[in-house]
Scaffold this active site. Structure first.
Site, mmCIF file in Angstrom:
data_model
loop_
_atom_site.group_PDB
_atom_site.id
_atom_site.type_symbol
_atom_site.label_atom_id
_atom_site.label_comp_id
_atom_site.label_asym_id
_atom_site.label_seq_id
_atom_site.Cartn_x
_atom_site.Cartn_y
_atom_site.Cartn_z
ATOM 1 N N SER A 29 0.703 -1.270 0.019
ATOM 2 C CA SER A 29 0.009 -0.068 0.078
ATOM 3 C C SER A 29 0.718 1.071 -0.031
ATOM 4 O O SER A 29 2.050 1.070 -0.288
ATOM 5 C CB SER A 29 -0.967 0.054 1.371
ATOM 6 N N ASN A 30 0.241 2.282 0.591
ATOM 7 C CA ASN A 30 1.070 3.735 0.468
ATOM 8 C C ASN A 30 0.797 4.714 1.609
ATOM 9 O O ASN A 30 -0.426 4.129 2.206
ATOM 10 C CB ASN A 30 0.991 4.400 -0.955
ATOM 11 N N HIS A 31 1.224 5.648 1.802
ATOM 12 C CA HIS A 31 0.825 6.723 3.184
ATOM 13 C C HIS A 31 -0.295 7.547 2.722
ATOM 14 O O HIS A 31 -0.561 8.103 3.661
ATOM 15 C CB HIS A 31 1.948 7.325 2.930
ATOM 16 N N SER A 32 -1.288 7.315 1.779
ATOM 17 C CA SER A 32 -2.354 8.279 1.661
ATOM 18 C C SER A 32 -3.079 8.054 2.792
ATOM 19 O O SER A 32 -3.675 6.867 3.179
ATOM 20 C CB SER A 32 -2.995 7.721 0.193
ATOM 21 N N ALA A 96 -4.764 7.403 -4.185
ATOM 22 C CA ALA A 96 -3.303 7.013 -4.349
ATOM 23 C C ALA A 96 -3.509 5.507 -4.582
ATOM 24 O O ALA A 96 -3.236 4.733 -3.915
ATOM 25 C CB ALA A 96 -2.588 7.220 -3.394
#
Ligand code: C5P
Length: 220
Positions: A29-32, A96
């Protein structure tokens, strides 16, 4: 005073990250945080729009009065967005989306090397570009995207706007203090298909949301 300039308009917004399962307990995943997309959904609802928010996994409460559809992966998000876009007048893709996912998500938890004797490697495969698919069948709809960039902000964002057939892109520099993923404020540049550009100063995400809606409102 909040204008009701979006009364009768249907707006589809995406927010947050997507999660791409490696196995039942792990993911890419990512930091959104979802804060920017949720701020736009809330602002649009206050301005009279009928809002559908397709959200990846975030820690935020669904905004009052907004139909919120929760999804996990990019493929789930693609299904939800492509299903809902037909009736939308405006589509704003803030999410994102993870560009890649594990090629074969395991149905059992992956064990460590000392138990299996095997080195672990994960093959990854590309996710569908949801916004590109939206841009292809946009017709009369107003479509806006976001571009998080670390360098050559305007050039890269403009390329994305053209490639994805968008009316507008919001360029967002990653790594600037008070701006981007987890912050409550954001510093962005609006770029439009006709070549117009507006640099927005560092503001609260809710103020950025209203500035964005102001720009869309005058172009409808
Ligand atoms: O990842 P990228 O920088 O190309 O994202 C730009 C825009 O495209 C964002 O609005 C994002 O929501 C959208 N996007 C998408 N599907 C992807 C990747 C990005 O809709 N697979």
């Amino acid at each position: 005073f909040v204008p009701c300039d979006f009364t009768g308009k249907k707006i589809l917004i995406t927010a947050g990250p997507t999660r791409e399962a490696i196995d039942p307990v792990r993911y890419i995943s990512n930091h959104s945080s979802g804060k920017m997309g949720y701020a736009i959904a809330e602002a649009a609802e206050k301005r009279g729009a009928e809002v559908t928010l397709v959200s990846g996994p975030v820690a935020l409460l669904p905004p009052l009065g907004v139909e919120t559809v929760r999804v996990e992966s990019a493929r789930d998000m693609a299904d939800a967005v492509l299903g809902a876009m037909d009736t939308a007048d405006i589509i704003i893709k803030v999410a994102a989306v993870a560009d890649y996912r594990p090629a074969d998500s395991r149905d059992k938890k992956i064990k460590k090397k000392d138990q299996t004797g095997e080195d672990l490697s994960i093959n990854i495969t590309e996710n569908p570009d949801i916004l590109r698919a939206v841009g292809k069948k946009k017709q009369h709809r107003f479509v806006a995207g976001f571009a998080a960039e670390t360098n050559d902000l305007v050039e890269n964002a403009t390329l994305k706007m053209d490639r994805k057939n968008l009316d507008m892109i919001v360029a967002n520099k990653v790594g600037v203090e008070g701006s981007g993923f987890e912050a409550d404020t954001n510093k962005v540049t609006f770029l439009f298909r006709d070549g117009t550009r507006r640099d927005v100063p560092l503001m609260d995400k809710s103020a950025v949301a209203h500035a964005l809606l102001d720009e869309i409102g005058i172009r409808l």
